[in-house]
Scaffold this active site. Structure first.
Site, PDB file in Angstrom:
ATOM      1  N   HIS A 111       7.493   8.966   2.357  1.00  0.00           N
ATOM      2  CA  HIS A 111       8.492   9.881   2.920  1.00  0.00           C
ATOM      3  C   HIS A 111       9.716   9.950   2.006  1.00  0.00           C
ATOM      4  O   HIS A 111      10.204   8.916   1.535  1.00  0.00           O
ATOM      5  CB  HIS A 111       8.950   9.406   4.301  1.00  0.00           C
ATOM      6  CG  HIS A 111       7.903   9.582   5.355  1.00  0.00           C
ATOM      7  ND1 HIS A 111       8.095   9.193   6.665  1.00  0.00           N
ATOM      8  CD2 HIS A 111       6.654  10.109   5.297  1.00  0.00           C
ATOM      9  CE1 HIS A 111       7.012   9.483   7.370  1.00  0.00           C
ATOM     10  NE2 HIS A 111       6.132  10.024   6.557  1.00  0.00           N
ATOM     11  N   HIS A 199      14.411   9.330  -2.652  1.00  0.00           N
ATOM     12  CA  HIS A 199      13.511   8.220  -2.949  1.00  0.00           C
ATOM     13  C   HIS A 199      12.443   8.096  -1.875  1.00  0.00           C
ATOM     14  O   HIS A 199      12.547   8.678  -0.785  1.00  0.00           O
ATOM     15  CB  HIS A 199      14.298   6.911  -2.998  1.00  0.00           C
ATOM     16  CG  HIS A 199      14.848   6.527  -1.652  1.00  0.00           C
ATOM     17  ND1 HIS A 199      15.989   7.096  -1.134  1.00  0.00           N
ATOM     18  CD2 HIS A 199      14.375   5.680  -0.700  1.00  0.00           C
ATOM     19  CE1 HIS A 199      16.213   6.600   0.070  1.00  0.00           C
ATOM     20  NE2 HIS A 199      15.251   5.746   0.359  1.00  0.00           N
TER      21      HIS A 199
END
EC number: 3.1.4.-
Length: 297
Positions: A111, A199
């Site tokens: 994710h 990230h």
């Protein structure tokens, strides 16, 4: 001409007695304990020592907006991360990875967040879904890849994360995140970070908990991590810390961990052979429900 006499009307005591007596209100019987909903409690022992960043509030829902990347088990990135996580746990045994265990057929999913945690009232859920759906129509699909490893710390400073930082696709992700800001402000929520580190987290560890009597406010030290989720965010940084009784904690990940991973594997991570992913949809998770829309701008 005589004035009409004024007659005083009186009521006999017998008329008073005819008034109905005032009935006392009867108390309703108490509900059976079996009908009462239990109040949610924060029990870190059920969640590997993790604690809520916000206390539970009845009628409040936690939401999160993100894009997801599916990592196939036979892919080069999956093979690389298996090696990286194995070495990382040797250097820092307290790390927990995000890979599902005991489910060999399950695909791994990474994710990339586009929002902080969002706290909604029940009536705000549909509005947020409509805003994310509208956003999906403004952006076309775009490629994303990873460039480096880093350590990131959450706002509450309860956990630290080993993460893959985005290289290609950073500009598009930031544009999507910025487009969400008016919606978040309208429901009195914080926008994403001013200098975001897009990230995907691959592992985490519990940080030392602050002593209850301590409450000093300070900026995150730039030497604390490779990068934080909120570099300029003020957090509680007490001089003393209380270790968890049941779960191991760390002050931070070992300094050599991120440095060693980048030295040995950053070139492989950023290689086109390892993986360039196409971001094709945007998702919002509200409570336990996930809603997705295809990018079609």
């Amino acid at each position: 001409m005589k004035r009409a006499s004024q007659t005083l009307v009186t009521y006999s005591s017998s008329e008073d007695e005819d008034q109905p007596p005032v009935k006392k209100k009867r108390k309703l019987p108490s509900l059976s304990p079996s009908l009462l909903l239990p109040v949610p409690t924060d029990n870190p022992t059920l969640h590997q020592g993790r604690v809520r960043s916000q206390p539970h509030v009845e009628g409040q829902w936690v939401a999160h907006i993100y894009v997801s990347l599916i990592v196939e088990r036979r892919s080069n990135l999956h093979k690389l991360l298996d090696v990286v996580l194995g070495e990382a746990k040797v250097i820092s045994p307290t790390l927990h990875d995000f890979w599902p265990t005991g489910e060999p057929s399950k695909k791994h999913e990474l994710h990339i967040s586009l929002s902080r945690p969002i706290y909604l009232r029940t009536h705000q859920r549909e509005g947020l879904k409509a805003a994310v759906k509208s956003l999906s129509r403004q952006f076309p699909p775009f490629p994303v890849s990873f460039a480096t490893f880093s350590e990131l710390v959450n706002d509450e400073r309860t956990r630290t994360f080993l993460a893959l930082e985005v290289g290609a696709g950073h500009h598009e992700l930031r544009a999507m995140s910025n487009a969400l800001t008016p919606t978040l402000h309208a429901i009195r929520q914080k926008e994403f970070y001013e200098d975001p580190h897009f990230h995907a987290s691959i592992a985490w560890a519990l940080l030392d908990r602050p002593a209850p009597s301590q409450s000093l406010i300070a900026d995150v030290s730039p030497t604390l991590t490779e990068g934080t989720l909120s570099p300029s965010h003020a957090v509680s940084v007490p001089p003393e810390r209380v270790p968890e009784a049941d779960f191991p904690t760390v002050t931070q990940l070992p300094e050599e961990l991120v440095r060693s991973l980048n030295h040995r594997y950053s070139s492989a991570l950023s290689s086109t052979k390892t993986g360039i992913f196409d971001v094709e949809e945007i998702a919002v998770k509200i409570g336990k429900e996930v809603y997705t829309w295809q990018l079609s701008g």
